[in-house]
Scaffold this motif. Structure first.
Motif, PDB file in Angstrom:
ATOM      1  N   LEU A  82       0.874  -1.280   0.013  1.00 22.34           N
ATOM      2  CA  LEU A  82      -0.131  -0.184  -0.141  1.00 22.34           C
ATOM      3  C   LEU A  82       0.974   1.297   0.072  1.00 22.34           C
ATOM      4  CD1 LEU A  82      -3.156   1.228   0.235  1.00 22.34           C
ATOM      5  CD2 LEU A  82      -2.423   1.331   2.775  1.00 22.34           C
ATOM      6  N   LEU A  83       2.018   1.175   0.728  1.00 23.71           N
ATOM      7  CA  LEU A  83       2.909   2.289   0.815  1.00 23.71           C
ATOM      8  C   LEU A  83       3.519   2.724  -0.413  1.00 23.71           C
ATOM      9  CD1 LEU A  83       4.383   2.102   4.415  1.00 23.71           C
ATOM     10  CD2 LEU A  83       2.876   3.951   3.617  1.00 23.71           C
ATOM     11  N   VAL A  84       3.855   1.660  -1.193  1.00 23.18           N
ATOM     12  CA  VAL A  84       4.467   1.846  -2.405  1.00 23.18           C
ATOM     13  C   VAL A  84       3.796   2.149  -3.522  1.00 23.18           C
ATOM     14  CG1 VAL A  84       5.479   0.230  -4.525  1.00 23.18           C
ATOM     15  CG2 VAL A  84       6.506  -0.031  -2.141  1.00 23.18           C
ATOM     16  N   ILE A 107      14.972   3.995  -9.112  1.00 19.86           N
ATOM     17  CA  ILE A 107      16.322   3.980  -8.395  1.00 19.86           C
ATOM     18  C   ILE A 107      16.334   3.854  -6.711  1.00 19.86           C
ATOM     19  CG2 ILE A 107      18.665   4.970  -7.838  1.00 19.86           C
ATOM     20  CD1 ILE A 107      18.634   6.179 -10.646  1.00 19.86           C
ATOM     21  N   ALA A 108      15.402   4.635  -6.154  1.00 22.56           N
ATOM     22  CA  ALA A 108      15.331   4.620  -4.775  1.00 22.56           C
ATOM     23  C   ALA A 108      14.183   3.402  -4.393  1.00 22.56           C
ATOM     24  CB  ALA A 108      14.378   5.730  -4.109  1.00 22.56           C
ATOM     25  N   VAL A 109      13.541   2.915  -5.288  1.00 15.87           N
ATOM     26  CA  VAL A 109      12.903   1.588  -5.069  1.00 15.87           C
ATOM     27  C   VAL A 109      13.817   0.241  -4.984  1.00 15.87           C
ATOM     28  CG1 VAL A 109      11.260   0.037  -6.172  1.00 15.87           C
ATOM     29  CG2 VAL A 109      10.463   2.435  -5.820  1.00 15.87           C
ATOM     30  N   ALA A 110      14.505   0.408  -6.022  1.00 17.02           N
ATOM     31  CA  ALA A 110      15.567  -0.617  -6.017  1.00 17.02           C
ATOM     32  C   ALA A 110      16.690  -0.830  -5.088  1.00 17.02           C
ATOM     33  CB  ALA A 110      16.540  -0.316  -7.497  1.00 17.02           C
ATOM     34  N   LEU A 155      16.340   0.064   8.148  1.00 16.30           N
ATOM     35  CA  LEU A 155      17.425   0.582   7.368  1.00 16.30           C
ATOM     36  C   LEU A 155      17.207   0.750   5.926  1.00 16.30           C
ATOM     37  CD1 LEU A 155      20.560   0.858   7.023  1.00 16.30           C
ATOM     38  CD2 LEU A 155      20.740  -1.712   6.598  1.00 16.30           C
ATOM     39  N   SER A 156      16.439  -0.296   5.407  1.00 13.97           N
ATOM     40  CA  SER A 156      16.070  -0.238   4.058  1.00 13.97           C
ATOM     41  C   SER A 156      15.151   1.239   3.786  1.00 13.97           C
ATOM     42  CB  SER A 156      15.545  -1.432   3.586  1.00 13.97           C
ATOM     43  OG  SER A 156      14.259  -1.623   4.149  1.00 13.97           O
ATOM     44  N   ILE A 157      14.419   1.260   4.632  1.00 21.44           N
ATOM     45  CA  ILE A 157      13.483   2.623   4.331  1.00 21.44           C
ATOM     46  C   ILE A 157      14.136   3.800   4.408  1.00 21.44           C
ATOM     47  CG2 ILE A 157      11.326   3.794   5.357  1.00 21.44           C
ATOM     48  CD1 ILE A 157      10.296   1.171   5.776  1.00 21.44           C
ATOM     49  N   LEU A 158      14.904   4.143   5.416  1.00 24.13           N
ATOM     50  CA  LEU A 158      15.772   5.067   5.735  1.00 24.13           C
ATOM     51  C   LEU A 158      16.666   5.395   4.548  1.00 24.13           C
ATOM     52  CD1 LEU A 158      16.594   5.103   9.412  1.00 24.13           C
ATOM     53  CD2 LEU A 158      15.058   6.530   8.278  1.00 24.13           C
ATOM     54  N   ALA A 159      17.413   4.323   4.049  1.00 29.04           N
ATOM     55  CA  ALA A 159      18.401   4.311   3.039  1.00 29.04           C
ATOM     56  C   ALA A 159      17.624   4.671   1.709  1.00 29.04           C
ATOM     57  CB  ALA A 159      19.138   3.118   2.743  1.00 29.04           C
ATOM     58  N   GLY A 160      16.672   4.261   1.170  1.00 34.53           N
ATOM     59  CA  GLY A 160      15.920   4.494   0.258  1.00 34.53           C
ATOM     60  C   GLY A 160      15.197   6.026   0.055  1.00 34.53           C
ATOM     61  N   THR A 161      14.821   6.280   1.400  1.00 34.16           N
ATOM     62  CA  THR A 161      14.404   7.695   1.390  1.00 34.16           C
ATOM     63  C   THR A 161      15.457   8.747   1.084  1.00 34.16           C
ATOM     64  OG1 THR A 161      12.505   7.129   2.874  1.00 34.16           O
ATOM     65  CG2 THR A 161      13.055   9.544   2.771  1.00 34.16           C
ATOM     66  N   ALA A 162      16.581   8.441   1.811  1.00 30.32           N
ATOM     67  CA  ALA A 162      17.954   9.304   1.718  1.00 30.32           C
ATOM     68  C   ALA A 162      18.398   9.497   0.220  1.00 30.32           C
ATOM     69  CB  ALA A 162      18.841   8.923   2.587  1.00 30.32           C
ATOM     70  N   CYS A 163      18.509   8.265  -0.483  1.00 30.58           N
ATOM     71  CA  CYS A 163      18.891   8.212  -1.713  1.00 30.58           C
ATOM     72  C   CYS A 163      17.856   8.797  -2.701  1.00 30.58           C
ATOM     73  CB  CYS A 163      18.655   6.750  -2.132  1.00 30.58           C
ATOM     74  SG  CYS A 163      18.963   6.266  -4.024  1.00 30.58           S
ATOM     75  N   TYR A 164      16.593   8.698  -2.378  1.00 25.85           N
ATOM     76  CA  TYR A 164      15.542   9.613  -3.316  1.00 25.85           C
ATOM     77  C   TYR A 164      15.613  10.936  -3.196  1.00 25.85           C
ATOM     78  CZ  TYR A 164      11.047  11.667  -4.993  1.00 25.85           C
ATOM     79  OH  TYR A 164      10.320  12.208  -5.765  1.00 25.85           O
ATOM     80  N   MET A 165      15.801  11.397  -1.610  1.00 29.61           N
ATOM     81  CA  MET A 165      16.001  12.916  -1.417  1.00 29.61           C
ATOM     82  C   MET A 165      17.142  13.593  -2.014  1.00 29.61           C
ATOM     83  SD  MET A 165      13.242  13.730  -0.202  1.00 29.61           S
ATOM     84  CE  MET A 165      13.488  15.311   0.030  1.00 29.61           C
TER      85      MET A 165
END
Length: 110
Positions: free
Chosen positions: A54-56, A76-79, A93-103
């Motif tokens: 749902l969040l995706v 890229i952030a999803v990957a 860790l995965s959510i924080l890193a994905g968010t940081a990557c996207y930002m």
């Protein structure tokens, strides 16, 4: 209508009380030797992946594939998020890193 200080404090206390009741009730009902009902066990297994899905969908619903960056930072952030989760099995860790990557991608690259 404007609330005075006492009314505001009462509202805050009632919301805090309701929050604590909903947090502690499961521990009180299912503590000790009691076995969890089958439906609760099933929900515990099914709801986390459903909420992540749902969040995706919610996060990517307004991605414009035809304009600007064509959804590249989102992909890229999803990957990164999925790869880290598969590798480390650490949701936070995965959510924080994905968010940081996207930002970082949106602010510095795209």
């Amino acid at each position: 209508m404007r609330l005075d200080t006492i009314q505001s404090l009462v509202i805050i206390l009632m919301v805090a009380l309701a929050t604590q009741i909903t947090r502690w009730t499961p521990f009180l009902l299912f503590s000790g030797e009691r076995k969890l009902p089958r439906v609760v066990e099933d929900l515990g297994k099914l709801l986390p992946p459903a909420m992540m899905g749902l969040l995706v969908v919610y996060s990517l619903r307004s991605t414009d594939l035809l304009g600007g960056s064509h959804g590249i930072p989102e992909a890229i952030a999803v990957a990164v998020t999925a790869g880290l989760h598969l590798w480390r099995r650490n949701t936070l860790l995965s959510i924080l890193a994905g968010t940081a990557c996207y930002m970082a991608l949106v602010q510095l690259v795209f």
